[in-house]
Design an enzyme around this catalytic site. Structure first.
Site, PDB file in Angstrom:
ATOM      1  N   ASN A 169      -4.239  14.234  -4.234  1.00  0.00           N
ATOM      2  CA  ASN A 169      -4.410  13.145  -4.715  1.00  0.00           C
ATOM      3  C   ASN A 169      -4.251  12.868  -6.241  1.00  0.00           C
ATOM      4  OD1 ASN A 169      -6.672  11.136  -5.878  1.00  0.00           O
ATOM      5  ND2 ASN A 169      -7.757  11.941  -4.587  1.00  0.00           N
TER       6      ASN A 169
ATOM      7  N   HIS B 137     -23.575  27.659  11.197  1.00  0.00           N
ATOM      8  CA  HIS B 137     -23.028  26.550  12.674  1.00  0.00           C
ATOM      9  C   HIS B 137     -22.450  25.141  12.050  1.00  0.00           C
ATOM     10  CE1 HIS B 137     -23.577  25.593  17.199  1.00  0.00           C
ATOM     11  NE2 HIS B 137     -22.954  24.512  16.499  1.00  0.00           N
TER      12      HIS B 137
ATOM     13  N   SER C  55     -11.516   3.767  -2.269  1.00  0.00           N
ATOM     14  CA  SER C  55     -11.143   3.160  -3.457  1.00  0.00           C
ATOM     15  C   SER C  55      -9.692   2.004  -2.587  1.00  0.00           C
ATOM     16  CB  SER C  55     -10.226   3.348  -4.891  1.00  0.00           C
ATOM     17  OG  SER C  55      -9.554   5.189  -4.081  1.00  0.00           O
TER      18      SER C  55
ATOM     19  N   CYS D  95       1.374  -1.082  -0.048  1.00  0.00           N
ATOM     20  CA  CYS D  95       0.141  -0.240  -0.050  1.00  0.00           C
ATOM     21  C   CYS D  95       0.952   1.307   0.281  1.00  0.00           C
ATOM     22  CB  CYS D  95      -0.446  -0.059   1.170  1.00  0.00           C
ATOM     23  SG  CYS D  95      -1.689   1.643   1.343  1.00  0.00           S
TER      24      CYS D  95
ATOM     25  N   HIS E 253      -6.530   1.403   3.223  1.00  0.00           N
ATOM     26  CA  HIS E 253      -5.701   1.787   4.621  1.00  0.00           C
ATOM     27  C   HIS E 253      -6.737   3.396   4.808  1.00  0.00           C
ATOM     28  CE1 HIS E 253      -1.158   3.321   5.623  1.00  0.00           C
ATOM     29  NE2 HIS E 253      -2.403   4.021   6.292  1.00  0.00           N
TER      30      HIS E 253
ATOM     31  N   HIS F 211     -20.937  27.922  19.234  1.00  0.00           N
ATOM     32  CA  HIS F 211     -21.749  28.782  18.247  1.00  0.00           C
ATOM     33  C   HIS F 211     -20.260  28.998  18.032  1.00  0.00           C
ATOM     34  CE1 HIS F 211     -23.986  30.119  15.046  1.00  0.00           C
ATOM     35  NE2 HIS F 211     -23.101  31.224  15.263  1.00  0.00           N
TER      36      HIS F 211
ATOM     37  N   ASN G 209     -14.662   8.156   3.184  1.00  0.00           N
ATOM     38  CA  ASN G 209     -15.491   7.177   2.651  1.00  0.00           C
ATOM     39  C   ASN G 209     -14.362   6.099   3.166  1.00  0.00           C
ATOM     40  OD1 ASN G 209     -16.921   9.387   1.368  1.00  0.00           O
ATOM     41  ND2 ASN G 209     -15.430   8.609  -0.633  1.00  0.00           N
TER      42      ASN G 209
ATOM     43  N   HIS H 219      -8.154   6.663   5.113  1.00  0.00           N
ATOM     44  CA  HIS H 219      -7.877   8.136   4.619  1.00  0.00           C
ATOM     45  C   HIS H 219      -9.068   9.042   4.663  1.00  0.00           C
ATOM     46  CE1 HIS H 219      -9.063   5.625   1.236  1.00  0.00           C
ATOM     47  NE2 HIS H 219      -9.131   6.882   0.813  1.00  0.00           N
TER      48      HIS H 219
END
Length: 351
Positions: free
Chosen positions: A85, A307, A178, A53, A181, A252, A170, A183
């Site tokens: 990325n 907020h 995808s 990886c 690992h 706030h 995700n 992230h």
């Protein structure tokens, strides 16, 4: 009354101006709700026993360029890395232009518009160890990740063309990850997304009607899950998804990047607990979380009603034609039931 015998309800989310249908008759018992596909990490094997990886420590050279790491002076002992990325959704080139000249307009409010795809798309590697996921970290180590978000947003604030920054995670292939690992990602946009504009307008409407910030006065009766010194976790009143959970600052604050170190550690503890409870109760489901913050350059008049908060969505159901056609979601679990279940989750005792 048992959840399955409750009448369906239509509720409005006052934060996002979103309508949901709560229809428990479409589901089994809330306590039986489990993920069918666990978000298990892969074993990351290789022929020589070394991890393949690129996000693992020792494989930094396989990644896209690094933006920064924490600690800054670390070498192989880094805790968090922020990198570009390798397959970005947007171009970092400010001069990038749209190929569709027909729809390139100066007035972006008029009809169909095509703009150059300028922006930033970054990855936050949350741990150097492949098998360690975010809720496995201590509260202070999760705070390192949260503060990396803050630092990167502050850097992007200096780019005049950037209007909005979305932080998201995700977890699990069916949630869009995808790489297994651990992230998360940041996408910085030169425009304000329509969902963010709708949220701000809805918050403004509530403030005009009540004189109060909607999230400072959010409905927590039977919806509170856990709380810390500076944050609460709740099942939102008009949850669009089963076991949807929000983490909301008790103070706030319009922008996430106003977060300081003490509050980051406090948030890290509550985020850890929340993700652990969802994992235990729902069989380690794939999930997404999103930090909903304000556009970078809002006016002083917008500060009283804007907020930020974190939205966590376990991937337990699919979106069908009704949801896509109406923007109205059907949730088979009442949020009051989901909150009660999560409040009562018994966490495994640590050694």
């Amino acid at each position: 009354m048992s959840p399955a015998n409750r009448n369906p309800e239509i509720r409005k989310d006052a934060v996002n101006n979103r309508t949901v249908i709560l229809s428990p008759a479409r589901s089994r018992r809330p306590s039986d709700f489990k993920s069918k596909s666990q978000a298990k990490p892969d074993s990351n094997p290789s022929s020589d026993g070394q991890p393949q990886c690129p996000f693992c420590a020792g494989n930094e050279h396989q990644c896209a360029p690094e933006i920064f790491r924490s600690p800054e002076d670390s070498t192989s002992d880094w805790k968090v890395r922020v990198i570009e990325n390798l397959y970005p959704a947007l171009s970092r080139d400010l001069k990038v232009k749209s190929d569709d000249n027909e729809y390139c307009q100066a007035d972006v409010t008029a009809g169909d518009v095509s703009l150059g795809g300028f922006g930033f798309h970054d990855v936050i590697i949350e741990s150097p160890v492949h098998s360690v996921h975010l809720p496995d970290l201590s509260a202070s180590r999760i705070a390192d990740v949260l503060l990396a978000y803050k630092k990167r947003i502050e850097q992007l604030c200096a780019v005049d063309s950037i209007s909005y920054v979305q932080v998201f995670k995700n977890h699990g292939a069916s949630a869009g990850a995808s790489m297994s690992h651990s992230h998360s990602q940041i996408i910085a946009l030169p425009v304000i997304p329509s969902t963010a504009s709708t949220r701000l307008n809805s918050m403004k409407e509530c403030h005009n009607q009540t004189g109060k910030c909607v999230l400072c006065n959010i409905h927590t009766n039977k919806l509170l899950i856990d709380e810390s010194t500076h944050f609460i976790s709740i099942s939102p009143f008009a949850s669009a998804f089963p076991f949807e959970t929000w983490i909301v600052p008790r103070y706030h604050s319009s922008h996430y990047h106003e977060l300081d170190e003490d509050k980051a550690i406090d948030l890290g503890g509550l985020l850890k607990l929340t993700l652990q409870k969802l994992s235990v109760q729902l069989n380690d489901p794939p999930y997404n979380y999103m930090i909903h913050t304000s556009p970078l350059r809002i006016t002083s008049s917008q500060l009283p009603y804007t907020h930020w908060y974190i939205q966590i969505v376990p991937q337990l159901s699919t979106i069908g034609g009704f949801e896509m056609g109406t923007g109205c979601y059907i949730n088979p679990i009442f949020p009051e039931d989901a909150a009660k279940i999560l409040r009562e989750v018994e966490m495994p005792k640590s050694d």
